[in-house]
Design an enzyme around this catalytic site. Sequence first.
Site, PDB file in Angstrom:
ATOM      1  N   SER A   1      22.580  36.208  11.452  1.00  0.00           N
ATOM      2  CA  SER A   1      21.782  34.989  11.585  1.00  0.00           C
ATOM      3  C   SER A   1      20.446  35.360  12.216  1.00  0.00           C
ATOM      4  CB  SER A   1      22.555  33.939  12.400  1.00  0.00           C
ATOM      5  OG  SER A   1      21.857  32.713  12.415  1.00  0.00           O
TER       6      SER A   1
ATOM      7  N   HIS B   1      22.106  33.552   7.489  1.00  0.00           N
ATOM      8  CA  HIS B   1      21.697  32.170   7.716  1.00  0.00           C
ATOM      9  C   HIS B   1      20.187  32.066   7.548  1.00  0.00           C
ATOM     10  CE1 HIS B   1      25.439  31.688  10.509  1.00  0.00           C
ATOM     11  NE2 HIS B   1      25.756  31.664   9.238  1.00  0.00           N
TER      12      HIS B   1
ATOM     13  N   ASP C   1      29.596  31.573  14.310  1.00  0.00           N
ATOM     14  CA  ASP C   1      29.988  31.744  12.911  1.00  0.00           C
ATOM     15  C   ASP C   1      30.384  33.196  12.660  1.00  0.00           C
ATOM     16  OD1 ASP C   1      30.425  30.995  10.240  1.00  0.00           O
ATOM     17  OD2 ASP C   1      28.461  31.773   9.672  1.00  0.00           O
TER      18      ASP C   1
END
Length: 357
Positions: free
Chosen positions: A177, A204, A297
Amino acid sequence: MSLSPQPRVRVMVVEDSLVVRQLLVHIIGRDPRLIVAAAVGSAEEALREIGRVQPDVISMDIRLPGMDGLEATRRIMSDHPTPIVVIADSIEDSSLKISMNALRAGALTVVEKPVGLSSAGYDGIADTICTQLYIMSQVPVVRQRSTVWRPNAPASLPTWEPDPRLSRPSILGIAASTGGPPALAKILGALPADFPVPILLVQHMGAPFMEGFASWLNGLMPLDVRLAQDQEIPAAGRVYVAPGDRHLLLSSAGTLRISAEPPVGNQRPSATLMFQSIAQMAGRRGLGVLLTGMGEDGAQGLFEMHRAGGYTIAEDESSAVVYGMPAAAVRLGGVSISLPLDLISSRIQRLARGDGE
């Protein structure tokens, strides 16, 4: 006794278009978490003012007169390290390439530039900009030195004797991310063109940027990088990037599955769903890598891979831009080993070769 309110996050807006600059000032000004500390029309002006203004975060345009946003990012991260959010006005190749290279130079994320109050999706884009500015203002950034990146430079590994019970992986899943693009460029860029394992990748990033992100990565390395297609058969030496706003899974038939199922932990694509599918379909022949990023995540999915007998790597705190996702995986007990960024690619290659079997 009442608590004193949190101080607003101070934002410097760097945008050459007066109309867009005023729109950004309006968007930021209506958010109670933020305050515009300065709004300037060029990179040169931003560099002159940053020492005086001392913003908490910078909204950075890429296409600027004179010095562009990439060079401005490099100079800011070298002389006045400050969290930078790139505001991109285009998803065309030239603009996207500059945006991606700005991330590699130290910017933290890229979001869409608003077009106008009446444009479709304006409210969503405005909310995303403000939320990203607020969140990224909390990231502790470090001074970036100018270095020449050599993707094939060998990393010096510590002494390692692999477990002879380890299976040679049949699939590699990687997720990242905040801070992910430069980390991915470094790891994947060090893998050879004949790397013997297919790679699934979750990064992400805003949906409009994913195709350009895959193209940017593809231009940096010997591996073939592409957006994943539904029902595609994963092939060795290829990197399959989760499309924007879609989950990427490994199906029971061994093909790729692109899913519009609801977000998991507010994320779509979800690293956890990808890792879970690898755990279910590949078992002990799955290899998972979880890199820098905010939140959790991927942690649960990496744990399930580990429990299924797969080998799991988390980026070490010493190199992670944000030690959120890897830390969550470590806390769950789902990590075979934590490694700094420079050592991850070499470990992946040894595992893919089956060393120690």
